[in-house]
Motif scaffolding. Structure first.
Motif, PDB file in Angstrom:
ATOM      1  N   PRO A   1       0.822  -1.213   0.000  1.00 19.17           N
ATOM      2  CA  PRO A   1       0.000   0.000   0.000  1.00 19.17           C
ATOM      3  C   PRO A   1       0.859   1.268   0.000  1.00 19.17           C
ATOM      4  CG  PRO A   1      -0.753  -1.571   1.659  1.00 19.17           C
ATOM      5  CD  PRO A   1       0.578  -2.049   1.186  1.00 19.17           C
ATOM      6  N   THR A   2       0.232   2.408  -0.307  1.00 22.13           N
ATOM      7  CA  THR A   2       0.973   3.659  -0.402  1.00 22.13           C
ATOM      8  C   THR A   2       0.648   4.565   0.781  1.00 22.13           C
ATOM      9  OG1 THR A   2      -0.787   4.647  -1.751  1.00 22.13           O
ATOM     10  CG2 THR A   2       1.030   3.576  -2.911  1.00 22.13           C
ATOM     11  N   ARG A   3       1.655   5.292   1.236  1.00 20.75           N
ATOM     12  CA  ARG A   3       1.440   6.276   2.298  1.00 20.75           C
ATOM     13  C   ARG A   3       0.562   7.420   1.776  1.00 20.75           C
ATOM     14  NH1 ARG A   3       7.690   7.057   3.526  1.00 20.75           N
ATOM     15  NH2 ARG A   3       7.739   6.269   1.395  1.00 20.75           N
ATOM     16  N   ILE A   4      -0.312   7.944   2.632  1.00 14.98           N
ATOM     17  CA  ILE A   4      -1.154   9.066   2.220  1.00 14.98           C
ATOM     18  C   ILE A   4      -1.016  10.264   3.146  1.00 14.98           C
ATOM     19  CG2 ILE A   4      -2.877   7.681   1.020  1.00 14.98           C
ATOM     20  CD1 ILE A   4      -4.662   7.990   3.533  1.00 14.98           C
ATOM     21  N   ASN A   5      -0.261  10.156   4.211  1.00 13.98           N
ATOM     22  CA  ASN A   5      -0.119  11.288   5.128  1.00 13.98           C
ATOM     23  C   ASN A   5       1.002  12.209   4.684  1.00 13.98           C
ATOM     24  OD1 ASN A   5       1.458   8.854   6.154  1.00 13.98           O
ATOM     25  ND2 ASN A   5       2.427  10.512   7.319  1.00 13.98           N
ATOM     26  N   ASP A   6       0.827  13.487   4.952  1.00 13.25           N
ATOM     27  CA  ASP A   6       1.873  14.465   4.683  1.00 13.25           C
ATOM     28  C   ASP A   6       2.980  14.347   5.725  1.00 13.25           C
ATOM     29  OD1 ASP A   6       0.418  15.368   2.541  1.00 13.25           O
ATOM     30  OD2 ASP A   6      -0.463  17.075   3.624  1.00 13.25           O
ATOM     31  N   CYS A   7       4.059  15.077   5.495  1.00 13.78           N
ATOM     32  CA  CYS A   7       5.183  15.022   6.425  1.00 13.78           C
ATOM     33  C   CYS A   7       4.807  15.485   7.826  1.00 13.78           C
ATOM     34  CB  CYS A   7       6.326  15.885   5.896  1.00 13.78           C
ATOM     35  SG  CYS A   7       7.128  15.238   4.414  1.00 13.78           S
ATOM     36  N   ASP A   8       3.783  16.344   7.929  1.00 10.29           N
ATOM     37  CA  ASP A   8       3.352  16.820   9.242  1.00 10.29           C
ATOM     38  C   ASP A   8       2.347  15.894   9.906  1.00 10.29           C
ATOM     39  OD1 ASP A   8       1.089  17.262   7.754  1.00 10.29           O
ATOM     40  OD2 ASP A   8       1.101  19.446   7.961  1.00 10.29           O
ATOM     41  N   GLY A   9       2.068  14.732   9.285  1.00  8.98           N
ATOM     42  CA  GLY A   9       1.179  13.749   9.884  1.00  8.98           C
ATOM     43  C   GLY A   9      -0.274  13.898   9.499  1.00  8.98           C
ATOM     44  N   ARG A  10      -0.616  14.937   8.733  1.00 11.00           N
ATOM     45  CA  ARG A  10      -2.016  15.117   8.335  1.00 11.00           C
ATOM     46  C   ARG A  10      -2.345  14.231   7.127  1.00 11.00           C
ATOM     47  NH1 ARG A  10      -3.498  20.700   6.669  1.00 11.00           N
ATOM     48  NH2 ARG A  10      -1.513  20.535   5.538  1.00 11.00           N
ATOM     49  N   TYR A  11      -3.586  13.788   7.086  1.00 11.35           N
ATOM     50  CA  TYR A  11      -4.062  13.025   5.932  1.00 11.35           C
ATOM     51  C   TYR A  11      -5.572  13.164   5.859  1.00 11.35           C
ATOM     52  CZ  TYR A  11      -5.649   9.359   9.155  1.00 11.35           C
ATOM     53  OH  TYR A  11      -6.292   8.675  10.149  1.00 11.35           O
ATOM     54  N   ARG A  12      -6.123  12.915   4.679  1.00 10.37           N
ATOM     55  CA  ARG A  12      -7.567  12.991   4.491  1.00 10.37           C
ATOM     56  C   ARG A  12      -8.141  11.587   4.598  1.00 10.37           C
ATOM     57  NH1 ARG A  12     -10.445  17.154   2.827  1.00 10.37           N
ATOM     58  NH2 ARG A  12      -8.582  18.226   2.050  1.00 10.37           N
ATOM     59  N   GLY A  13      -9.125  11.422   5.488  1.00  8.35           N
ATOM     60  CA  GLY A  13      -9.707  10.116   5.744  1.00  8.35           C
ATOM     61  C   GLY A  13     -10.910   9.829   4.866  1.00  8.35           C
ATOM     62  N   LEU A  14     -11.487   8.641   5.058  1.00  5.02           N
ATOM     63  CA  LEU A  14     -12.661   8.256   4.269  1.00  5.02           C
ATOM     64  C   LEU A  14     -13.881   9.115   4.569  1.00  5.02           C
ATOM     65  CD1 LEU A  14     -12.660   4.357   4.015  1.00  5.02           C
ATOM     66  CD2 LEU A  14     -11.666   6.056   2.487  1.00  5.02           C
ATOM     67  N   ASP A  15     -13.872   9.850   5.677  1.00  7.81           N
ATOM     68  CA  ASP A  15     -14.946  10.800   5.959  1.00  7.81           C
ATOM     69  C   ASP A  15     -14.698  12.139   5.286  1.00  7.81           C
ATOM     70  OD1 ASP A  15     -12.796  11.610   7.450  1.00  7.81           O
ATOM     71  OD2 ASP A  15     -13.812  11.525   9.392  1.00  7.81           O
ATOM     72  N   ARG A  16     -13.634  12.207   4.469  1.00 11.68           N
ATOM     73  CA  ARG A  16     -13.217  13.406   3.732  1.00 11.68           C
ATOM     74  C   ARG A  16     -12.716  14.506   4.659  1.00 11.68           C
ATOM     75  NH1 ARG A  16     -15.146  12.801  -1.596  1.00 11.68           N
ATOM     76  NH2 ARG A  16     -15.403  10.556  -1.872  1.00 11.68           N
ATOM     77  N   GLN A  17     -12.576  14.211   5.932  1.00  8.63           N
ATOM     78  CA  GLN A  17     -12.041  15.177   6.876  1.00  8.63           C
ATOM     79  C   GLN A  17     -10.530  14.996   7.020  1.00  8.63           C
ATOM     80  OE1 GLN A  17     -14.205  17.562   8.197  1.00  8.63           O
ATOM     81  NE2 GLN A  17     -15.512  16.527   6.681  1.00  8.63           N
ATOM     82  N   VAL A  18      -9.878  16.065   7.461  1.00  8.79           N
ATOM     83  CA  VAL A  18      -8.438  16.011   7.664  1.00  8.79           C
ATOM     84  C   VAL A  18      -8.144  15.512   9.067  1.00  8.79           C
ATOM     85  CG1 VAL A  18      -6.296  17.352   7.737  1.00  8.79           C
ATOM     86  CG2 VAL A  18      -8.028  17.856   5.992  1.00  8.79           C
ATOM     87  N   HIS A  19      -7.322  14.487   9.158  1.00 10.82           N
ATOM     88  CA  HIS A  19      -6.930  13.891  10.428  1.00 10.82           C
ATOM     89  C   HIS A  19      -5.419  14.037  10.607  1.00 10.82           C
ATOM     90  CE1 HIS A  19     -10.863  11.807  10.893  1.00 10.82           C
ATOM     91  NE2 HIS A  19     -10.823  11.820   9.564  1.00 10.82           N
ATOM     92  N   THR A  20      -4.967  13.906  11.830  1.00 12.49           N
ATOM     93  CA  THR A  20      -3.542  13.946  12.138  1.00 12.49           C
ATOM     94  C   THR A  20      -3.157  12.665  12.854  1.00 12.49           C
ATOM     95  OG1 THR A  20      -3.553  16.361  12.324  1.00 12.49           O
ATOM     96  CG2 THR A  20      -1.686  15.195  13.309  1.00 12.49           C
TER      97      THR A  20
END
Length: 733
Positions: free
Chosen positions: A301-320
């Motif tokens: 699988p591929t990483r989806i989080n940014d270097c600061d730990g943020r990523y967009r989840g399946l709820d389309r919200q930004v998580h850390t």
């Protein structure tokens, strides 16, 4: 020894461009974006190239991505991408394969008609491109922000809410794409060296007013003009969160314009992973296949989080990411990869397994308790059948991996098993099988739900839900409700209870609306209950009939009906290695006390259905599954039921293999007599002690030790024959 062109021909669906292990960015050439065999953006048969985009899928059966396409050029600017059949007047460039070079983390091509040399490399979240113009002229770089996979060739890529901005020396943008992963978002930040002296924007292929620095719409392009430059370097950060995330990823991972330095770091990162398995005693062809297979399994699988730990989840919200977690992942082809790719990662990359599995659990929480099926970026495509994330989670639990919220996973999986009606689950719970005249792919769904119930039952037991576990353990035999003792096959039934007629052992289905089987037919579906092998024997009438069926699938006429999907490929009779429902079948002989037949079949598949050439894969690579089968089988074993942590012996391909583990010592696999003719196991020892079983556990292998195979050119009919030495299945032998 890695050849990224393996799989770029036939139906392999791989790409040759640059990435790093589990990278978010895959910067690679795009030769087509319209047909099934170019879903990765590239096919070896294509004579022209559009340019180089920054995201690609490896070996999938459906396409998406191809974000942020860059096309270097000189002289007159053309905005039209043309087509494979009609490249005249478009920005497509002719290329020759002798002008291509690819290795892990690097790609190079020269366009002979224009005299442009392009090189690509990557970090985890950024891509770098270097162009050299051999001729004098006005240089430009076209960004085509309309480019992407076109799942319908009759219309452009469905792009929404796109924007581009030129500010200082930075070109940035974002867009939403509604193709396979409908509604996924992608953002980028792009810098040039030297900086362009002018950037022109186009909306719907019409020029924006002079001086425009920001545009929005659904069809956007930008042309960056550099004057008479001979060399241009680009560096591009990617994010699924926002443009600031893309900027931060770029600033963190590529701090200068040293293309060769980034390439060297990518190469070193690949080498650190590829060295985790050492082999000797391989031919040059076998070595190339094995190393390339390792390379392919590490692309996802591929990483989806940014270097600061943020990523967009399946709820389309930004998580850390919380403290202690390094990465969030996506690109899970679970219907394929639960079988061998995920088990391989538990041996090859155990340090990544907690985050890979916990990412699935986070998706369950973000989606209101839905079990992910085929998540891509921040979208679950819901592609394929079953709820096989239960297998991935159950496997991790049974193998002792920590850092995973098993209780939260069980809550979501319980909801899928006991409350959901999606995909015929309501019919399945009510009847014990799914009617073919009410739900598509009903026969495969029934058998796959049976396996998933077994995986879920193990999680139920772990979480103290004993009553649920008992229900699921009873339900995991439901596949038998579709077995017809008269024909000897699992087959579709109608809501009335009658069998769907007429019946043929190689059929796809009876309805003009849908098929009854998921990329398979009765031959493969009848053996699909990989969790209950002894139950399948009982169902068929005993060990002898089970063995006859196994022999029959390899000896059957390979003919398929006209409506068969192209995924059913790589055939030996009706065994179809090009698609995953067949992958465990050769190993089933061991359960009937004939491991020598497993050894024979496995070696045939290894040597006849894998080759070091572009069309050297029997079917779609499927994000590592096809390659993972080869790697595990080359090591000498395979997980028929991956939830149990049991590996069934096959036929080790090499004389010596060395695998790093997290245990107190390495795993050494010795088969000094192994050769093309010496494919049969005469005896096994584990850490110097005789080993009579035809299987071994994950915990033993993960702790390290010496697994020694004595190989012969004739079968040993006694090894693994006794019932006590056969692999366990559903808790019994």
């Amino acid at each position: 020894m890695v050849d990224p062109f393996i799989g770029t021909g036939g139906h392999g669906h791989t790409y040759p461009g640059a990435s790093v292990p589990f990278g978010m960015v895959q910067v690679s050439p795009d030769t087509d974006n319209t047909r099934w065999d170019s879903v990765s953006g590239y096919h070896i048969d294509d004579p022209t190239m559009l340019g180089f985009s920054h995201t690609h899928l490896s070996g999938t059966g459906v396409g998406d991505m191809l974000d942020v396409l860059l096309r270097p050029g000189q002289g007159r600017v053309t905005l039209d991408p043309g087509s494979l059949m009609h490249p005249q007047g478009s920005y497509r460039a002719r290329f020759r394969h002798e002008d291509e070079q690819a290795e892990p983390g690097y790609y190079r091509v020269r366009w002979p008609d224009e005299g442009i040399v392009s090189e690509l490399t990557a970090t985890g979240r950024a891509g770098m491109q270097r162009y050299h113009f051999e001729r004098d002229g006005e240089a430009f770089v076209l960004l085509d922000f309309t480019h992407g996979i076109r799942t319908d060739n009759n219309r452009p890529t469905r792009v929404h809410d796109a924007s581009l901005c030129w500010s200082g020396a930075l070109l940035s943008g974002s867009r939403m794409v509604s193709e396979w992963a409908s509604g996924r978002e992608i953002c980028f930040a792009l810098e040039f060296s030297p900086a362009p002296h002018h950037v022109a924007f186009f909306v719907d292929d019409q020029p924006a007013a002079d001086g425009t620095t920001t545009v929005s719409g659904t069809s956007l392009k930008a042309v960056c003009h550099f004057g008479r430059a001979r060399d241009i370097i680009t560096r591009t950060g990617i994010s699924s969160v926002d443009v600031n995330g893309a900027k931060h990823n770029l600033a963190t991972e590529i701090t200068d314009w040293d293309f060769d330095g980034v390439r060297a770091r990518a190469r070193a990162e690949w080498e650190s992973y590829l060295q985790r398995i050492g082999i000797s005693g391989a031919t040059s062809h076998q070595h190339r296949i094995m190393r390339t297979a390792m390379y392919h399994t590490l692309l996802g699988p591929t990483r989806i989080n940014d270097c600061d730990g943020r990523y967009r989840g399946l709820d389309r919200q930004v998580h850390t990411l919380p403290p202690g977690r390094k990465d969030a992942y996506s690109t899970y082809s679970i219907w394929d990869t639960y079988r061998a790719e995920h088990p391989l990662l538990t041996l090859l990359c155990p340090e990544r397994v907690p985050d890979i599995v916990q990412s699935l659990v986070e998706m369950m929480k973000q989606s209101g308790g839905q079990v992910p099926v085929w998540p891509l970026q921040d979208v679950d495509t819901q592609c394929m059948t079953g709820y096989h994330a239960a297998s991935v989670v159950s496997e991790a639990a049974n193998k002792g991996f920590g850092g995973i919220e098993y209780a939260a996973a069980w809550r979501a999986i319980r909801r899928r098993a006991f409350a959901s009606t999606d995909g015929g689950m309501g019919e399945y719970r009510h009847r014990g099988w799914i009617p073919a005249d009410r739900v598509g792919e009903s026969t495969s769904r029934t058998v796959e739900y049976s396996f998933d119930d077994w995986a879920a039952a193990q999680l139920a037991t772990r979480n103290g839900a004993r009553a649920d576990a008992r229900t699921l353990l009873a339900r995991c035999h439901s596949y038998r409700n579709l077995y017809d003792s008269h024909t000897g096959f699992i087959r579709p039934r109608l809501a009335s209870g009658r069998w769907a007629e007429p019946f043929s052992a190689n059929e796809m289905g009876h309805s003009g609306q849908w098929r009854d089987y998921t990329e398979s037919n009765p031959w493969q579906a009848t053996l699909l209950a990989q969790h209950d092998v002894y139950g399948m024997m009982d169902m068929m009438g005993g060990e002898g009939k089970f063995l006859s069926f196994l022999d029959g699938i390899f000896a059957a006429n390979p003919a398929l009906p006209p409506d068969a999907p192209p995924d059913i490929s790589g055939q030996m009779g009706q065994y179809a290695h090009g698609n995953e429902p067949s992958h465990h079948i050769a190993y089933l002989y061991a359960y009937a006390g004939r491991p020598w037949q497993t050894q024979d079949r496995v070696r045939m598949i290894q040597t006849q259905l894998y080759a070091p050439r572009p069309d050297g894969m029997a079917g779609n690579e499927d994000v590592g599954q096809m390659s993972a089968w080869f790697i595990l089988s080359a090591l000498g074993f395979y997980p028929v039921d991956p939830t149990t942590g049991i590996y069934v012996f096959g036929s080790p391909l090499f004389t010596y293999m060395h695998l790093q583990t997290t245990g107190p010592r390495a795993l050494v696999i010795e088969a000094p007599e192994a050769s093309d003719t010496r494919r049969f196991i005469r005896g096994v020892s584990w850490n110097g002690q005789p080993w009579t079983k035809s299987w071994i556990s994950h915990q033993q292998l993960a702790n390290g030790g010496v697994l020694h195979f004595d190989m012969a050119d004739e079968p040993d009919y006694t090894f693994g024959k006794e019932h006590k030495d056969r692999p366990p299945s559903l808790g019994r032998t």
